[in-house]
Structure formats: structure tokens, C-alpha cells
Design an enzyme around this catalytic site. Structure first.
Site, PDB file in Angstrom:
ATOM      1  N   SER A  97       0.773  -1.107  -0.142  1.00 44.19           N
ATOM      2  CA  SER A  97       0.346  -0.392   0.383  1.00 44.19           C
ATOM      3  C   SER A  97       0.797   1.026  -0.103  1.00 44.19           C
ATOM      4  O   SER A  97       1.455   1.066  -0.835  1.00 44.19           O
ATOM      5  CB  SER A  97      -0.843   0.316   1.526  1.00 44.19           C
ATOM      6  OG  SER A  97      -2.066   0.739   1.489  1.00 44.19           O
ATOM      7  N   ASP A 124      -9.840  -5.158  -4.241  1.00 42.82           N
ATOM      8  CA  ASP A 124      -8.913  -4.233  -3.566  1.00 42.82           C
ATOM      9  C   ASP A 124     -10.115  -3.020  -3.509  1.00 42.82           C
ATOM     10  O   ASP A 124     -10.299  -2.706  -4.119  1.00 42.82           O
ATOM     11  CB  ASP A 124      -7.891  -4.445  -3.481  1.00 42.82           C
ATOM     12  CG  ASP A 124      -7.339  -2.992  -2.764  1.00 42.82           C
ATOM     13  OD1 ASP A 124      -7.597  -2.538  -2.147  1.00 42.82           O
ATOM     14  OD2 ASP A 124      -6.356  -3.211  -2.863  1.00 42.82           O
ATOM     15  N   HIS A 135      -7.217  -6.170   0.407  1.00 44.36           N
ATOM     16  CA  HIS A 135      -6.502  -5.353   0.219  1.00 44.36           C
ATOM     17  C   HIS A 135      -5.197  -5.939   0.590  1.00 44.36           C
ATOM     18  O   HIS A 135      -3.946  -5.636   0.836  1.00 44.36           O
ATOM     19  CB  HIS A 135      -6.647  -4.047   0.756  1.00 44.36           C
ATOM     20  CG  HIS A 135      -5.745  -3.216   0.877  1.00 44.36           C
ATOM     21  ND1 HIS A 135      -5.014  -1.996  -0.590  1.00 44.36           N
ATOM     22  CD2 HIS A 135      -4.947  -2.533   2.051  1.00 44.36           C
ATOM     23  CE1 HIS A 135      -3.702  -1.482   0.232  1.00 44.36           C
ATOM     24  NE2 HIS A 135      -4.255  -1.630   1.457  1.00 44.36           N
TER      25      HIS A 135
END
Length: 273
Positions: free
Chosen positions: A100, A220, A249
Site C-alpha cells: 500500500s 481491493d 487489500h
């Protein structure tokens, strides 16, 4: 052997999990409240540690690593701190795995240190030019410390809601409460500016010479596949994308065994540039 220690980088302490032996892999966590290097990567490191030396820091403002005096965080700080950490550890060449926010830092580090970074794995990554702040990332950054905020955040992270267990909620709530004071300064509203800060320009991405593996979940909601990973295919010179179906995610948790095999295969290939 796993070692938890503090390394001084640029005059500031950085808390680090350092485990295994072999070629070095820097592992960078994401930006959710309560996230730490060891919390994000301990299970992956335990599985892979026999083949690589895995270095997983708490980035500035997270876990036990304080924000340097006068700093408010951001891509430049986290990138410079990551580079400085590996310099302080005396590691000349290393791969970078980032999740991320950490994926954006990994890409920025590869652009800034082309001679040092050998491979990049960007998981559920941020960093794509023009990628908007998703409603779920906005909510995740704003999640209040405590059980209710932890439950809401985990429900957004995972496709498989069975992973939102009472023990997972309790552990995340505790971590959120421990880091609440430092985290409060990281992503204040309006939050779109922090998402913008974590994007890289097209020329910067085009200049990355290390091979890049993008790993993403098809479902996601935090960094959606269509706005986060797919645009990067147009900008990176040496790139491949692996998409997990029925995955949100955090592929490392939702598909742990296949995720580790992907890492092992990709990190073990020779860099051709």
C-alpha cells in the site's frame, strides 16, 4: 534469528525487525492506524527467513519509530529514511517489498537508488499518477482508535469477512491505541492531499530500472485495481502483475501460501539490467 532493535537514521531512531540470512529484502508496511513493520510482515518473514535477510522497519510515525522533529511525514521522508536505514545497516544491494503506502515508498526508493535496489514487489500499492483517494482509504485513515474503529478498518481491508475475528479486532485495537498520538498527525483532513503526496510522476516511474512485481487483490476497495495497479503497467519499464481473485487489500493474509511462493520466485530471479 529474529532481532528487534533500534537503528539511528539521520539522527532519529528507527525500530526494526531484522531476521534471516542471505540477500537483503527491505519490507515496508502500509499506512493503516496501528500498523507496524513486524505486525505486517512477521508471518511472511518467518516463512521466508531461511533464504533471505528480511528487514522490516516501523516507518516514521508508526509503531515505535517517532516522527523526526519538525517533520509531518510524507513520501520523501519515508523514502529517505528507508534508504538511510539500509545505509546504516551497511547493506549495499537489496530488494524492496512494500504494501500500500509502502509500495509507493518502494517504487520511489527504486527510482532514487537505482544501483542499490535490485527488485521491487509492490503489493496493493499506491503511487500511480492521478490515483484518487478512495472512500475506503479515506475511512481507513480516519478510523478512530479502539475496537469499533479496528472492526471497521479490518472489514474494509479483507474480502473474506471471516478474517475479521474477535482476536484480530482486539489485537488491532490495542495497536491503534498504542500509536494513536503519533498517528493523529499523519493524515489530517482534507486527506486527498496525502494520497496525492504518495503518487509518483510518470518520468520517475519510467526511470525505474529494477524489475517490478505488482501484486493486487481483484476486490481491493482501499486501492482499487483499476486506479492503483493497472495504470502502473503503462509507466514501468520492467513490470508484471499478479491478481488474486476473491481478495481484498492484504494478499499476504488472504492468500498467504501463494503470496510467499510469488515472492520467493520473483526475488530469486536474476536482475538482467
Amino acid at each position: 534469528m529474529t532481532e528487534l532493535r533500534t537503528v539511528t537514521v539521520g539522527g532519529s531512531p528507527v525500530h526494526v525487525m531484522d531476521t534471516g540470512t542471505g540477500p537483503a529484502v527491505l519490507m515496508l508496511h502500509g499506512s493503516g492506524p496501528g500498523t507496524t513493520g513486524s505486525g505486517a510482515w512477521a508471518a511472511t518473514a518467518q516463512a521466508l527467513g531461511a533464504s533471505w535477510r528480511l528487514v522490516a522497519p516501523d516507518q516514521a510515525g508508526f509503531g515505535r519509530t517517532p516522527m523526526p522533529p519538525g517533520s509531518r511525514g510524507g513520501l520523501r521522508l519515508w523514502t529517505e529514511q528507508a534508504a538511510g536505514l539500509m545505509d546504516a545497516l551497511g547493506v549495499e544491494h537489496y530488494a524492496v517489498v512494500g504494501h500500500s503506502m509502502g509500495g509507493a515508498v518502494a517504487l520511489a526508493l527504486a527510482a532514487a537508488r537505482p544501483r542499490q535496489v535490485t527488485h521491487v514487489v509492490a503489493v496493493s500499492t499506491m503511487g500511480a499518477p492521478g490515483a484518487p483517494l478512495s472512500p475506503d482509504l479515506d475511512a481507513l485513515w480516519a478510523a478512530p482508535a479502539g475496537p469499533a474503529g479496528a472492526r471497521d478498518m479490518l472489514s474494509r481491508l479483507f474480502f473474506d469477512q471471516a478474517l475479521v475475528t474477535e482476536s484480530a479486532v482486539a489485537a488491532r485495537a490495542e495497536a491503534m491505541l498504542e500509536g494513536a498520538a503519533a498517528y493523529a498527525s499523519l493524515f489530517p483532513p482534507p486527506r486527498a492531499r496525502w494520497a496525492d503526496d504518495l503518487t509518483l510522476s510518470a518520468p520517475t516511474l519510467a526511470g525505474i530500472r529494477a524489475p517490478v512485481l505488482l501484486v493486487h487483490g481483484a476486490e481491493d476497495r482501499v486501492t482499487p485495481l483499476g486506479t492503483a495497479a493497472l495504470p502502473l503497467l503503462e509507466h514501468l519499464a520492467d513490470v508484471r502483475l499478479h491478481v488474486f481473485g476473491r481478495c481484498g487489500h492484504v494478499p499476504a493474509i488472504e492468500h498467504p501460501h501463494e503470496f510467499r511462493r510469488l515472492l520467493s520466485c520473483f526475488l530469486g530471479r536474476e536482475r538482467v539490467h
